[in-house]
Motif scaffolding. Sequence first.
Motif, short mmCIF file in Angstrom:
data_model
loop_
_atom_site.label_atom_id
_atom_site.label_comp_id
_atom_site.label_asym_id
_atom_site.label_seq_id
_atom_site.Cartn_x
_atom_site.Cartn_y
_atom_site.Cartn_z
N ARG A 50 0.80 -1.21 0.00
CA ARG A 50 0.00 0.00 0.00
C ARG A 50 0.85 1.27 0.00
O ARG A 50 0.30 2.37 -0.07
N MET A 51 2.16 1.15 0.08
CA MET A 51 3.04 2.31 0.04
C MET A 51 3.41 2.71 -1.38
O MET A 51 3.99 3.76 -1.61
N TYR A 52 3.09 1.85 -2.38
CA TYR A 52 3.53 2.07 -3.74
C TYR A 52 2.41 2.59 -4.64
O TYR A 52 1.26 2.14 -4.53
N THR A 53 2.77 3.51 -5.55
CA THR A 53 1.96 3.68 -6.74
C THR A 53 2.06 2.39 -7.54
O THR A 53 3.14 1.81 -7.67
N MET A 54 0.93 1.91 -8.05
CA MET A 54 0.91 0.64 -8.78
C MET A 54 0.59 0.91 -10.25
O MET A 54 -0.26 1.74 -10.59
N GLY A 55 1.30 0.18 -11.11
CA GLY A 55 1.11 0.36 -12.54
C GLY A 55 0.79 -0.96 -13.23
O GLY A 55 1.15 -2.03 -12.75
N TRP A 56 0.09 -0.84 -14.36
CA TRP A 56 -0.10 -1.96 -15.28
C TRP A 56 0.70 -1.65 -16.54
O TRP A 56 0.68 -0.52 -17.05
N TYR A 57 1.37 -2.67 -17.03
CA TYR A 57 2.13 -2.60 -18.26
C TYR A 57 1.71 -3.77 -19.14
O TYR A 57 1.10 -4.73 -18.67
N THR B 163 -4.74 -5.19 -3.41
CA THR B 163 -5.08 -5.57 -4.78
C THR B 163 -5.28 -4.33 -5.65
O THR B 163 -5.86 -3.34 -5.21
N VAL B 164 -4.77 -4.42 -6.87
CA VAL B 164 -5.01 -3.40 -7.88
C VAL B 164 -5.73 -4.07 -9.05
O VAL B 164 -5.46 -5.23 -9.37
#
Length: 113
Positions: A30-37, A77-78
Amino acid sequence: QVQLVESGGGLVQPGGSLRLSCTGSGSIFRMYTMGWYRQAPGNQREWVARVSVRSMTYYADSVSGRFTISRDNAENTVYLQMDSLKPEDTAVYYCHTEGGPYWGQGTQVTVSS
């Protein structure tokens, strides 16, 4: 250490929808910006979308208006909701901790009639 596991990929017809999930282990998720690639055969991996810790969202032009990224920090979850899918969306989709070293194993999305 954070482990990321994607799910939800599959085969869908053009115009259809899929929802990808990426669940992370470890309290630091939960500390991270999350990305999809995503990476299509013969192409470099490209950025698709990102969601900040505070759920601000950003999209690549190619998916803006069709894809929606969100996160549930309580569930680590993202999500990536993909609508109006096109054949050119076919790729392996990966989640990633932006600014961190962690990648999931990828989930295949195939858009074909």
